[in-house]
Design a protein around this motif. Structure first.
Motif, PDB file in Angstrom:
ATOM      1  N   ALA A 193      20.947 -27.107 -81.372  1.00 37.53           N
ATOM      2  CA  ALA A 193      20.988 -27.218 -80.062  1.00 37.53           C
ATOM      3  C   ALA A 193      20.333 -26.411 -79.052  1.00 37.53           C
ATOM      4  N   MET A 194      20.764 -24.921 -79.338  1.00 35.24           N
ATOM      5  CA  MET A 194      20.162 -23.923 -78.624  1.00 35.24           C
ATOM      6  C   MET A 194      18.868 -24.117 -78.705  1.00 35.24           C
ATOM      7  N   LEU A 195      18.328 -23.884 -80.002  1.00 39.02           N
ATOM      8  CA  LEU A 195      16.674 -24.045 -80.159  1.00 39.02           C
ATOM      9  C   LEU A 195      15.891 -24.870 -79.617  1.00 39.02           C
ATOM     10  N   ILE A 196      16.609 -26.188 -79.510  1.00 44.02           N
ATOM     11  CA  ILE A 196      16.137 -27.448 -78.906  1.00 44.02           C
ATOM     12  C   ILE A 196      16.101 -27.263 -77.234  1.00 44.02           C
ATOM     13  N   LEU A 197      17.098 -26.960 -76.786  1.00 38.36           N
ATOM     14  CA  LEU A 197      17.202 -26.622 -75.342  1.00 38.36           C
ATOM     15  C   LEU A 197      16.276 -25.276 -74.800  1.00 38.36           C
ATOM     16  N   ARG A 198      16.306 -24.325 -75.558  1.00 38.88           N
ATOM     17  CA  ARG A 198      15.173 -23.087 -75.335  1.00 38.88           C
ATOM     18  C   ARG A 198      13.763 -23.512 -75.549  1.00 38.88           C
ATOM     19  N   GLN A 199      13.442 -24.546 -76.577  1.00 42.60           N
ATOM     20  CA  GLN A 199      11.880 -25.080 -76.389  1.00 42.60           C
ATOM     21  C   GLN A 199      11.724 -26.013 -75.259  1.00 42.60           C
ATOM     22  N   LYS A 200      12.770 -26.655 -74.959  1.00 39.85           N
ATOM     23  CA  LYS A 200      12.450 -27.568 -73.480  1.00 39.85           C
ATOM     24  C   LYS A 200      12.351 -26.729 -72.412  1.00 39.85           C
ATOM     25  N   ARG A 201      13.091 -25.556 -72.374  1.00 43.94           N
ATOM     26  CA  ARG A 201      12.926 -24.505 -71.415  1.00 43.94           C
ATOM     27  C   ARG A 201      11.648 -23.910 -71.269  1.00 43.94           C
ATOM     28  N   SER A 202      11.135 -23.697 -72.189  1.00 45.29           N
ATOM     29  CA  SER A 202       9.866 -22.801 -72.644  1.00 45.29           C
ATOM     30  C   SER A 202       8.655 -23.851 -71.898  1.00 45.29           C
ATOM     31  N   GLU A 203       8.863 -25.041 -72.586  1.00 47.14           N
ATOM     32  CA  GLU A 203       7.858 -26.131 -72.128  1.00 47.14           C
ATOM     33  C   GLU A 203       7.793 -26.448 -70.621  1.00 47.14           C
ATOM     34  N   TYR A 204       8.812 -26.582 -69.873  1.00 39.65           N
ATOM     35  CA  TYR A 204       9.252 -26.737 -68.596  1.00 39.65           C
ATOM     36  C   TYR A 204       8.787 -25.532 -67.905  1.00 39.65           C
ATOM     37  N   ASP A 205       8.884 -24.405 -68.370  1.00 37.92           N
ATOM     38  CA  ASP A 205       8.526 -23.270 -67.554  1.00 37.92           C
ATOM     39  C   ASP A 205       6.858 -23.118 -67.531  1.00 37.92           C
ATOM     40  N   LYS A 206       6.000 -23.537 -68.484  1.00 39.26           N
ATOM     41  CA  LYS A 206       5.031 -23.320 -68.409  1.00 39.26           C
ATOM     42  C   LYS A 206       4.083 -24.389 -67.603  1.00 39.26           C
ATOM     43  N   LYS A 207       4.816 -25.233 -67.390  1.00 34.97           N
ATOM     44  CA  LYS A 207       3.963 -26.269 -66.403  1.00 34.97           C
ATOM     45  C   LYS A 207       4.094 -25.749 -64.933  1.00 34.97           C
TER      46      LYS A 207
END
Length: 65
Positions: free
Chosen positions: A51-65
């Motif tokens: 769960a933490m891996l998924i959430l951190r990946q989503k955060r990273s994707e969002y921050d790149k936008k």
């Protein structure tokens, strides 16, 4: 768990629904809730890590936008 929807379903299983209309804040709140579920031993270490891996990946994707 494979995606954010699965993480949200995990949280829903324990009575937590998060929606603040701020995607970044939602991800942060989800991380906090997952940590709390793990601390209280409601979820396994594997569920926590995934769960933490998924959430951190989503955060990273969002921050790149």
């Amino acid at each position: 768990m494979k995606n954010l929807f699965d993480v949200m379903q995990l949280l829903k299983r324990y009575g937590t629904i998060i929606y603040t209309a701020d995607y970044s804040a939602d991800l942060g709140l989800m991380e906090d809730e997952i940590k709390e579920l793990y601390r209280m031993q409601f979820i396994t270490a594997q569920e926590y890590a995934t769960a933490m891996l998924i959430l951190r990946q989503k955060r990273s994707e969002y921050d790149k936008k």
